[in-house]
Each structure stands twice: as C-alpha cells, then as structure tokens.
Design a protein around this motif. Structure first.
Motif, PDB file in Angstrom:
ATOM      1  N   LYS A 165     -70.301  17.331 -76.602  1.00 52.35           N
ATOM      2  CA  LYS A 165     -69.945  18.200 -77.727  1.00 52.35           C
ATOM      3  C   LYS A 165     -68.530  17.898 -78.228  1.00 52.35           C
ATOM      4  N   LYS A 166     -67.615  17.649 -77.309  1.00 48.55           N
ATOM      5  CA  LYS A 166     -66.225  17.400 -77.675  1.00 48.55           C
ATOM      6  C   LYS A 166     -66.064  16.124 -78.489  1.00 48.55           C
ATOM      7  N   TYR A 167     -66.847  15.083 -78.154  1.00 54.66           N
ATOM      8  CA  TYR A 167     -66.657  13.780 -78.784  1.00 54.66           C
ATOM      9  C   TYR A 167     -67.809  13.334 -79.687  1.00 54.66           C
ATOM     10  N   LYS A 168     -68.735  14.230 -80.013  1.00 56.00           N
ATOM     11  CA  LYS A 168     -69.893  13.810 -80.800  1.00 56.00           C
ATOM     12  C   LYS A 168     -69.525  13.292 -82.186  1.00 56.00           C
ATOM     13  N   HIS A 169     -68.390  13.668 -82.709  1.00 53.33           N
ATOM     14  CA  HIS A 169     -67.956  13.174 -84.025  1.00 53.33           C
ATOM     15  C   HIS A 169     -67.659  11.673 -83.986  1.00 53.33           C
ATOM     16  N   ARG A 170     -67.463  11.125 -82.792  1.00 58.36           N
ATOM     17  CA  ARG A 170     -67.202   9.692 -82.649  1.00 58.36           C
ATOM     18  C   ARG A 170     -68.483   8.859 -82.525  1.00 58.36           C
ATOM     19  N   CYS A 171     -69.618   9.507 -82.431  1.00 57.48           N
ATOM     20  CA  CYS A 171     -70.884   8.817 -82.182  1.00 57.48           C
ATOM     21  C   CYS A 171     -71.389   8.096 -83.428  1.00 57.48           C
ATOM     22  N   ASP A 172     -71.791   6.853 -83.241  1.00 55.21           N
ATOM     23  CA  ASP A 172     -72.426   6.075 -84.304  1.00 55.21           C
ATOM     24  C   ASP A 172     -73.883   5.874 -83.899  1.00 55.21           C
ATOM     25  N   PRO A 173     -74.811   6.672 -84.457  1.00 57.92           N
ATOM     26  CA  PRO A 173     -76.221   6.605 -84.042  1.00 57.92           C
ATOM     27  C   PRO A 173     -76.849   5.221 -84.174  1.00 57.92           C
ATOM     28  N   THR A 174     -76.340   4.397 -85.058  1.00 62.86           N
ATOM     29  CA  THR A 174     -76.939   3.066 -85.222  1.00 62.86           C
ATOM     30  C   THR A 174     -76.654   2.177 -84.021  1.00 62.86           C
ATOM     31  N   LYS A 175     -75.739   2.572 -83.163  1.00 58.95           N
ATOM     32  CA  LYS A 175     -75.408   1.785 -81.966  1.00 58.95           C
ATOM     33  C   LYS A 175     -76.196   2.245 -80.742  1.00 58.95           C
ATOM     34  N   ILE A 176     -76.981   3.299 -80.873  1.00 60.94           N
ATOM     35  CA  ILE A 176     -77.678   3.874 -79.726  1.00 60.94           C
ATOM     36  C   ILE A 176     -78.997   3.173 -79.418  1.00 60.94           C
ATOM     37  N   LEU A 177     -79.732   2.799 -80.430  1.00 61.48           N
ATOM     38  CA  LEU A 177     -81.039   2.187 -80.200  1.00 61.48           C
ATOM     39  C   LEU A 177     -80.906   0.858 -79.468  1.00 61.48           C
ATOM     40  N   PRO A 178     -81.891   0.505 -78.649  1.00 60.53           N
ATOM     41  CA  PRO A 178     -81.809  -0.754 -77.908  1.00 60.53           C
ATOM     42  C   PRO A 178     -81.738  -1.958 -78.843  1.00 60.53           C
ATOM     43  N   ALA A 179     -80.906  -2.920 -78.473  1.00 59.06           N
ATOM     44  CA  ALA A 179     -80.743  -4.119 -79.297  1.00 59.06           C
ATOM     45  C   ALA A 179     -81.200  -5.373 -78.568  1.00 59.06           C
ATOM     46  N   SER A 180     -81.480  -5.252 -77.284  1.00 57.17           N
ATOM     47  CA  SER A 180     -81.987  -6.398 -76.534  1.00 57.17           C
ATOM     48  C   SER A 180     -83.199  -5.950 -75.727  1.00 57.17           C
ATOM     49  N   PHE A 181     -84.082  -6.878 -75.475  1.00 57.94           N
ATOM     50  CA  PHE A 181     -85.331  -6.545 -74.816  1.00 57.94           C
ATOM     51  C   PHE A 181     -85.638  -7.586 -73.747  1.00 57.94           C
ATOM     52  N   THR A 199     -76.562  19.483 -58.626  1.00 60.59           N
ATOM     53  CA  THR A 199     -77.625  18.650 -59.191  1.00 60.59           C
ATOM     54  C   THR A 199     -77.420  18.461 -60.683  1.00 60.59           C
ATOM     55  N   LEU A 200     -78.127  17.492 -61.238  1.00 58.81           N
ATOM     56  CA  LEU A 200     -78.044  17.242 -62.672  1.00 58.81           C
ATOM     57  C   LEU A 200     -78.471  18.488 -63.456  1.00 58.81           C
ATOM     58  N   ASP A 201     -79.385  19.253 -62.909  1.00 58.17           N
ATOM     59  CA  ASP A 201     -79.850  20.453 -63.587  1.00 58.17           C
ATOM     60  C   ASP A 201     -78.775  21.540 -63.656  1.00 58.17           C
ATOM     61  N   GLU A 202     -77.753  21.402 -62.838  1.00 60.49           N
ATOM     62  CA  GLU A 202     -76.737  22.458 -62.776  1.00 60.49           C
ATOM     63  C   GLU A 202     -75.411  21.983 -63.361  1.00 60.49           C
ATOM     64  N   GLY A 203     -74.426  21.858 -62.516  1.00 55.25           N
ATOM     65  CA  GLY A 203     -73.059  21.602 -62.948  1.00 55.25           C
ATOM     66  C   GLY A 203     -72.838  20.303 -63.689  1.00 55.25           C
ATOM     67  N   LEU A 204     -73.423  19.205 -63.211  1.00 55.37           N
ATOM     68  CA  LEU A 204     -73.183  17.921 -63.844  1.00 55.37           C
ATOM     69  C   LEU A 204     -73.717  17.907 -65.273  1.00 55.37           C
ATOM     70  N   PHE A 205     -74.900  18.463 -65.483  1.00 60.52           N
ATOM     71  CA  PHE A 205     -75.461  18.503 -66.827  1.00 60.52           C
ATOM     72  C   PHE A 205     -74.567  19.314 -67.756  1.00 60.52           C
ATOM     73  N   ASP A 206     -74.073  20.435 -67.286  1.00 62.83           N
ATOM     74  CA  ASP A 206     -73.175  21.266 -68.098  1.00 62.83           C
ATOM     75  C   ASP A 206     -71.892  20.512 -68.439  1.00 62.83           C
ATOM     76  N   GLU A 207     -71.345  19.799 -67.453  1.00 60.90           N
ATOM     77  CA  GLU A 207     -70.115  19.043 -67.678  1.00 60.90           C
ATOM     78  C   GLU A 207     -70.328  17.937 -68.707  1.00 60.90           C
ATOM     79  N   VAL A 208     -71.414  17.179 -68.562  1.00 63.06           N
ATOM     80  CA  VAL A 208     -71.714  16.096 -69.504  1.00 63.06           C
ATOM     81  C   VAL A 208     -71.948  16.661 -70.898  1.00 63.06           C
ATOM     82  N   THR A 209     -72.635  17.782 -71.002  1.00 58.88           N
ATOM     83  CA  THR A 209     -72.899  18.406 -72.297  1.00 58.88           C
ATOM     84  C   THR A 209     -71.598  18.802 -72.990  1.00 58.88           C
ATOM     85  N   GLU A 210     -70.650  19.334 -72.252  1.00 53.77           N
ATOM     86  CA  GLU A 210     -69.359  19.710 -72.842  1.00 53.77           C
ATOM     87  C   GLU A 210     -68.607  18.488 -73.361  1.00 53.77           C
ATOM     88  N   VAL A 211     -68.633  17.385 -72.615  1.00 50.97           N
ATOM     89  CA  VAL A 211     -67.962  16.155 -73.057  1.00 50.97           C
ATOM     90  C   VAL A 211     -68.627  15.622 -74.324  1.00 50.97           C
TER      91      VAL A 211
END
Length: 90
Positions: A52-68, A38-50
C-alpha cells in the motif's frame, strides 16, 4: 479473500508440477517454544502495508512474465494483454 480484490489467474510460465512433494514441519521448533507467524497472519499484514505504501511506484506492464521455460508456455501466455493489469486506487 483477505484483501477483497479480484484475482486474475495466469498460466504458469515455468515447466513444473502444480504441486510438489516437499513435506515440511516446524514441530521441533514449536516444541522449543517457537510461536511461528504464518503468511495468513502477521507476514501477510506486513507485506500488505508495504505494498500500500509503495503502490504508486508500480508499473503493471513490468509484472507479467516476459520469459518462458519452453514454447508451449510462451504460447499459453501470448494472449495476455498488459493493459488488462490494473492497480486500483483505494
């Protein structure tokens, strides 16, 4: 709760009900011996690790919704400030 981070609840940019009536079951698969992850178990842990590994590539200004989906949703999100989205270091 699993990550210990603060959650910033944003308005939904889509025009849809908060809940849907989809009723799903994996009972037949479980009867065949499937042990779902379930998402509460293995999948959530796997996504969290990914993340953490790539968070330096994140541009927060691209996260907020731009279309409605409509004008009302655009107005609800108009006050969101891109600079308020932060990626915190460990």
């Amino acid at each position: 709760e699993q990550t210990g981070v603060e959650v910033n609840m944003l308005p939904n940019p889509r025009q849809e009900a908060a809940e849907n009536e989809l009723d799903v079951s994996n009972r037949k698969f479980c009867n065949l011996g499937l042990e779902p992850i379930t998402l509460d178990e293995g999948l959530f842990d796997e996504v969290t690790e990914v993340v953490k590994k790539y968070k330096h590539r994140c541009d927060p200004t691209k996260i907020l919704p731009a279309s409605f989906w409509n004008k009302k949703r655009a107005e609800e999100c108009a006050s969101l400030e891109e600079t308020k989205v932060e990626i915190k270091a460990d």
